[in-house]
Design a protein around this motif. Structure first.
Motif, PDB file in Angstrom:
ATOM      1  N   UNK A 270       0.698  -1.509   0.110  1.00 28.45           N
ATOM      2  CA  UNK A 270      -0.169   0.155  -0.273  1.00 28.45           C
ATOM      3  C   UNK A 270       0.729   1.142  -0.050  1.00 28.45           C
ATOM      4  N   UNK A 271       1.925   1.467   0.816  1.00 26.57           N
ATOM      5  CA  UNK A 271       3.030   2.509   0.925  1.00 26.57           C
ATOM      6  C   UNK A 271       3.833   2.525  -0.526  1.00 26.57           C
ATOM      7  N   UNK A 272       3.958   1.584  -0.919  1.00 23.52           N
ATOM      8  CA  UNK A 272       4.674   1.992  -2.873  1.00 23.52           C
ATOM      9  C   UNK A 272       4.032   2.557  -3.414  1.00 23.52           C
ATOM     10  N   UNK A 273       2.331   1.416  -3.994  1.00 21.51           N
ATOM     11  CA  UNK A 273       1.744   1.764  -4.344  1.00 21.51           C
ATOM     12  C   UNK A 273       1.005   3.353  -4.311  1.00 21.51           C
ATOM     13  N   UNK A 274       0.985   3.639  -3.219  1.00 24.62           N
ATOM     14  CA  UNK A 274       0.330   5.072  -2.386  1.00 24.62           C
ATOM     15  C   UNK A 274       1.852   6.602  -3.079  1.00 24.62           C
ATOM     16  N   UNK A 275       2.660   5.453  -2.968  1.00 20.80           N
ATOM     17  CA  UNK A 275       3.637   6.433  -3.427  1.00 20.80           C
ATOM     18  C   UNK A 275       4.302   6.684  -4.559  1.00 20.80           C
ATOM     19  N   UNK A 276       3.556   5.909  -5.554  1.00 17.64           N
ATOM     20  CA  UNK A 276       4.398   6.136  -7.111  1.00 17.64           C
ATOM     21  C   UNK A 276       3.144   6.519  -7.274  1.00 17.64           C
ATOM     22  N   UNK A 277       1.695   6.309  -6.756  1.00 15.20           N
ATOM     23  CA  UNK A 277       1.023   7.319  -7.380  1.00 15.20           C
ATOM     24  C   UNK A 277      -0.217   6.304  -8.469  1.00 15.20           C
ATOM     25  N   UNK A 278       0.169   4.591  -8.058  1.00 12.84           N
ATOM     26  CA  UNK A 278      -0.438   3.863  -9.012  1.00 12.84           C
ATOM     27  C   UNK A 278      -2.205   3.283  -9.185  1.00 12.84           C
ATOM     28  N   UNK A 279      -3.313   3.646  -9.732  1.00 12.44           N
ATOM     29  CA  UNK A 279      -4.504   3.378  -9.931  1.00 12.44           C
ATOM     30  C   UNK A 279      -5.143   2.247 -10.425  1.00 12.44           C
ATOM     31  N   UNK A 280      -5.043   1.043  -9.737  1.00 15.13           N
ATOM     32  CA  UNK A 280      -6.204   0.245 -11.024  1.00 15.13           C
ATOM     33  C   UNK A 280      -5.804  -1.078  -9.762  1.00 15.13           C
ATOM     34  N   UNK A 281      -5.641  -2.274 -10.687  1.00 15.42           N
ATOM     35  CA  UNK A 281      -5.715  -3.739 -10.111  1.00 15.42           C
ATOM     36  C   UNK A 281      -3.908  -4.034  -9.708  1.00 15.42           C
TER      37      UNK A 281
END
Length: 416
Positions: A270-281
């Motif tokens: 969750x932290x990594x995806x938040x940092x890179x700003x990804x949206x989706x599956x």
């Protein structure tokens, strides 16, 4: 309360390339179809397991290789959209499709629904080099790696490297007529690396490989994260599990896996995806290195994974359902994942089981007993995909499994 989806918004399975025996696409058709969502799919021909599903409204036969010009693929998608006649939620099953959709959002946006993301991000995440650079940038553990630009670079690497090492295609998601290596390849010696490297010279993108630290399976655990993130990169569905077996062994497609709660791993993802700003599956593969106690990110697939149906919450939400609900303006119900649930891919788990028993490898981090089992192909309410798979798999499938087994015996194995 039963899970309710918007039956006025269809779904379209988008795949580029020739891989008709794809259980993930069948799983997505069933998952949304059981909620009353009209489902469509791009298929290689009319006799694929996906085309045989009772939950499929229509198969759009469109043989592709994944190497076509983007403009051709976009126009083909738009043509299919016009035939569907209303905006559909796109469900990509491979990196080529996910990258194409992200990079052509403006052209596709009026005809389809899909998570909006920075256009260049899925390509970077699907690239072995791009992912490694993002991990370094954001402090996420990953195996140490080198990206040689010439044969001389490989020679210099071999002089100081600690063997064995792993070689992978740098842009693994781009299908090539002659890839540098046949998937993930374990190389035991300096001499072996230099011998292989001679064949990498003179190809487009030369040498086109990443040389990576080898994480010994005896000191490691394979973990999976599947999740769906909304437009704010907030997880609306988050699942963790362990990979028990894969085919080819230890480096291929998941053949058998269990749901296992792992809050630490969920938080890392969750932290990594938040940092890179990804949206989706997302479909993430990580390896826990017992030597230093770190989860190391190996693969970031910016789309659904073939084994996504391993994961479902107590609210009956999986990542594909979460995406459809979110994109159609419906709330995604919260719920705990079904801990201990098992997923099994019938046509590859038996050879994987035999190979793992022969190697003596066990998975101590997997549950001793399953709380329930989800089969990839066989479903009581949708039998035809299973028998279609058997009809297409028996002879060519057995030959393909043998070829992969031989490659694994030589030290090379193919990733998912």
């Amino acid at each position: 309360m039963p899970l309710q989806a918007d039956g006025d918004v269809p779904g379209l399975i988008v795949k580029f390339g020739d891989y008709p025996l794809h259980h993930g696409g069948v799983g997505a058709i069933r998952s949304l179809g059981r909620l009353g969502v009209p489902m469509y799919a791009i298929t290689e021909d009319r006799y694929t397991p996906a085309a045989a599903s009772r939950y499929l409204e229509r198969a759009f036969v469109w043989p592709t290789s994944g190497t076509e010009e983007p403009e051709h693929l976009v126009e083909g998608l738009l043509r299919i959209g016009r035939r569907i006649g209303r905006p559909a939620v796109l469900v990509p099953t491979d990196e080529e499709a996910a990258v194409l959709i992200a990079e052509h959002q403006e052209a596709l946006g009026d005809s389809f629904l899909f998570p909006r993301v920075e256009p260049e991000l899925p390509r970077r995440l699907a690239s072995k080099q791009g992912l490694h650079e993002l991990c370094v940038e954001h402090g996420v553990p990953s195996p140490s790696a080198a990206f040689p630009q010439s044969y001389d670079d490989i020679v210099a690497f071999a002089e100081k490297a600690r063997f064995p090492v792993v070689a992978k295609n740098r842009e693994a998601f781009v299908r090539r007529a002659r890839p540098a290596v046949n998937g993930t390849t374990r190389i035991a010696t300096r001499e072996g690396l230099l011998a292989l490297a001679r064949d990498w010279v003179g190809r487009p993108g030369d040498p086109g490989v990443i040389l990576q630290e080898y994480l010994p399976r005896e000191e490691a655990e394979d973990w999976i994260v599947h999740a769906y993130f909304d437009r704010d990169a907030t997880p609306l569905a988050m699942f963790t599990g362990v990979k028990v077996r894969s085919w080819p062994p230890h480096a291929g497609m998941t053949a058998n896996a269990y749901v296992v709660d792992n809050p630490e791993l969920a938080d890392l993802a969750a932290r990594f995806v938040k940092q890179i700003g990804f949206t989706g599956i997302v479909d993430l593969d990580l390896r826990f290195d017992r030597r230093d106690g770190q989860y190391k990110l190996l693969d970031f697939n910016p789309r659904m994974g073939a084994q996504f149906r391993l994961f479902e919450s107590e609210s009956r939400v999986d990542v594909v359902r979460a995406m459809h609900l979110d994109l159609t303006g419906r709330a995604v119900p919260e719920g705990e994942q079904r801990a201990g649930h098992r997923y099994l891919v019938e046509n590859i788990d038996l050879p994987a089981l035999l190979a793992y028993r022969r190697s003596g490898y066990t998975t101590p981090h997997a549950p001793a007993r399953a709380s329930g089992t989800e089969l990839a192909w066989l479903a009581g309410d949708d039998l035809r995909p299973f028998f279609t798979m058997l009809a297409r798999f028996v002879r060519p499938g057995a030959k393909h499994l043998y070829q992969l087994w031989r490659a694994n015996r030589r030290g090379g194995t193919t990733t998912k």
